[in-house]
Motif scaffolding. Structure first.
Motif, mmCIF file in Angstrom:
data_model
loop_
_atom_site.group_PDB
_atom_site.id
_atom_site.type_symbol
_atom_site.label_atom_id
_atom_site.label_comp_id
_atom_site.label_asym_id
_atom_site.label_seq_id
_atom_site.Cartn_x
_atom_site.Cartn_y
_atom_site.Cartn_z
ATOM 1 N N MET A 17 0.868 -1.186 0.000
ATOM 2 C CA MET A 17 0.000 0.000 0.000
ATOM 3 C C MET A 17 0.902 1.233 0.000
ATOM 4 O O MET A 17 1.354 1.665 1.052
ATOM 5 C CB MET A 17 -0.868 0.012 1.259
ATOM 6 N N ASP A 18 1.158 1.800 -1.169
ATOM 7 C CA ASP A 18 2.123 2.908 -1.239
ATOM 8 C C ASP A 18 1.470 4.166 -1.817
ATOM 9 O O ASP A 18 0.586 4.068 -2.673
ATOM 10 C CB ASP A 18 3.325 2.478 -2.094
ATOM 11 N N TYR A 60 1.114 -4.970 3.302
ATOM 12 C CA TYR A 60 2.331 -4.417 3.899
ATOM 13 C C TYR A 60 1.940 -3.127 4.621
ATOM 14 O O TYR A 60 1.593 -2.134 3.992
ATOM 15 C CB TYR A 60 3.318 -4.109 2.772
ATOM 16 N N ALA A 61 1.972 -3.168 5.939
ATOM 17 C CA ALA A 61 1.533 -2.011 6.717
ATOM 18 C C ALA A 61 2.703 -1.194 7.266
ATOM 19 O O ALA A 61 2.610 0.031 7.392
ATOM 20 C CB ALA A 61 0.643 -2.457 7.872
ATOM 21 N N ASN A 66 10.739 1.331 7.875
ATOM 22 C CA ASN A 66 9.889 2.508 8.120
ATOM 23 C C ASN A 66 10.182 3.209 9.456
ATOM 24 O O ASN A 66 9.755 4.348 9.667
ATOM 25 C CB ASN A 66 8.392 2.145 8.028
ATOM 26 N N ARG A 69 11.567 6.835 9.475
ATOM 27 C CA ARG A 69 10.766 8.062 9.300
ATOM 28 C C ARG A 69 10.758 8.884 10.588
ATOM 29 O O ARG A 69 11.209 8.417 11.631
ATOM 30 C CB ARG A 69 9.348 7.679 8.878
ATOM 31 N N ARG A 186 1.414 -3.268 -6.237
ATOM 32 C CA ARG A 186 1.981 -2.114 -5.524
ATOM 33 C C ARG A 186 1.414 -0.854 -6.161
ATOM 34 O O ARG A 186 1.570 -0.652 -7.373
ATOM 35 C CB ARG A 186 3.509 -2.084 -5.611
ATOM 36 N N ARG A 192 9.117 -1.665 -7.147
ATOM 37 C CA ARG A 192 10.132 -2.400 -6.378
ATOM 38 C C ARG A 192 9.434 -3.134 -5.246
ATOM 39 O O ARG A 192 8.297 -2.838 -4.893
ATOM 40 C CB ARG A 192 11.208 -1.446 -5.835
ATOM 41 N N SER A 194 10.760 -3.471 -2.070
ATOM 42 C CA SER A 194 11.009 -2.862 -0.754
ATOM 43 C C SER A 194 10.986 -3.891 0.383
ATOM 44 O O SER A 194 10.363 -3.682 1.422
ATOM 45 C CB SER A 194 10.005 -1.729 -0.473
#
Ligand code: IPE
Ligand code: IPE
Ligand code: MG
Length: 240
Positions: A17-18, A60-61, A66, A69, A186, A192, A194
């Motif tokens: 989820m991007d 993917y959460a 991540n 960030r 994606r 990609r 990731s």
């Protein structure tokens, strides 16, 4: 979806989820608002997956990367996670969804970890959609963890090195009882992985719609499923 294509549904769909950040920016909102809007898209996709009979959906959460960030964004994501599970668990359970978390739960703050464990426990016996949520997940970490588990078993004499084959390896992954990923989606146009499901995507078909995740609609989902149904999967072989 048409009759013919429902017979070619992927068994296992994985979604990266991007685009939440870009969506927020485009709407002149704070990034947390983008993540919040993303949970609305997620709710609809989970419901649809359950309704059309997808066997497994893995989303993917939050990746192991991540954490890089800002503290504010990580904290907003963690709050949203807790809020999401608290508000959705009744409906998911009612829909017979079986929840599993992929990733290192121990690396999460206690309230989040406890909520995730409670959701897994409560839905463990459900026989509908297998909903896997990757949180604090990295594909490499998962592979290293599996290697370590197998090495420990070999050292203790429970297995021999020769017992370590692809089946044994797959059985040591978080996804041990799930089929390989058939379709990976994606959003946001990035192409990609990731660090997502590196082992399980060996023969996945991939779709990269340009739509940002908060705008990902049921029509976009169906388009990806239709594209999958039209793919010619060969797995290295050749049609006679
Ligand atoms: C994906 O959206 C959600 C998470 C990583 C949790 P992003 O936040 O990565 O969105 P972009 O890539 O900045 O647009
Ligand atoms: C992947 O997206 C992680 C999730 C969607 C949870 P990212 O936005 O973090 O990935 P990169 O940084 O663009 O590779
Ligand atoms: Mg991103």
């Amino acid at each position: 979806m048409s009759e013919t294509n429902t017979t070619r549904l992927p068994r296992h769909v994985a979604i990266i989820m991007d685009g939440n950040g870009r969506w927020a920016k485009a709407h002149k909102l704070a990034v947390a608002q983008g993540h919040r809007q993303g949970t609305e898209a997620l709710r609809a996709i989970i419901r649809e997956s359950s309704d059309i009979g997808i066997e497994a959906l893995t989303i993917y959460a939050f990746s192991t990367e991540n954490w890089r960030r800002s503290r504010a964004e990580v904290s907003a994501l963690m709050s949203l996670l807790l809020e999401y599970f608290t508000s959705e668990i009744d409906e998911l359970d009612e829909k017979n969804v079986c929840i599993r978390i992929l990733g290192d739960k121990d690396g999460l703050p206690a309230p989040q970890r406890d909520a995730l464990i409670a959701a897994e426990t409560r839905t463990a016996r459900n026989t509908g959609l297998k909903l896997n949520i990757a949180i604090n997940y990295g594909g490499r970490a998962e592979i290293v963890r599996a290697a370590r588990m197998l090495a420990q078993k070999a050292v203790s004499g429970e297995i021999t090195p020769e017992d370590i084959d692809e089946n044994a390896f797959a059985a040591a992954l978080y996804t041990h009882d799930l089929p390989d990923v058939d379709l990976l989606i994606r959003t946001s146009g990035e192409m990609r992985l990731s660090n997502f499901l590196l082992y399980q995507c060996a023969y996945a078909e991939m779709e990269f719609p340009t739509v940002l995740w908060p705008d990902f609609s049921l029509a976009d989902y169906h388009a990806a499923l239709e594209a999958f149904a039209a793919r010619d999967r060969r797995f290295g072989g050749r049609k006679q």
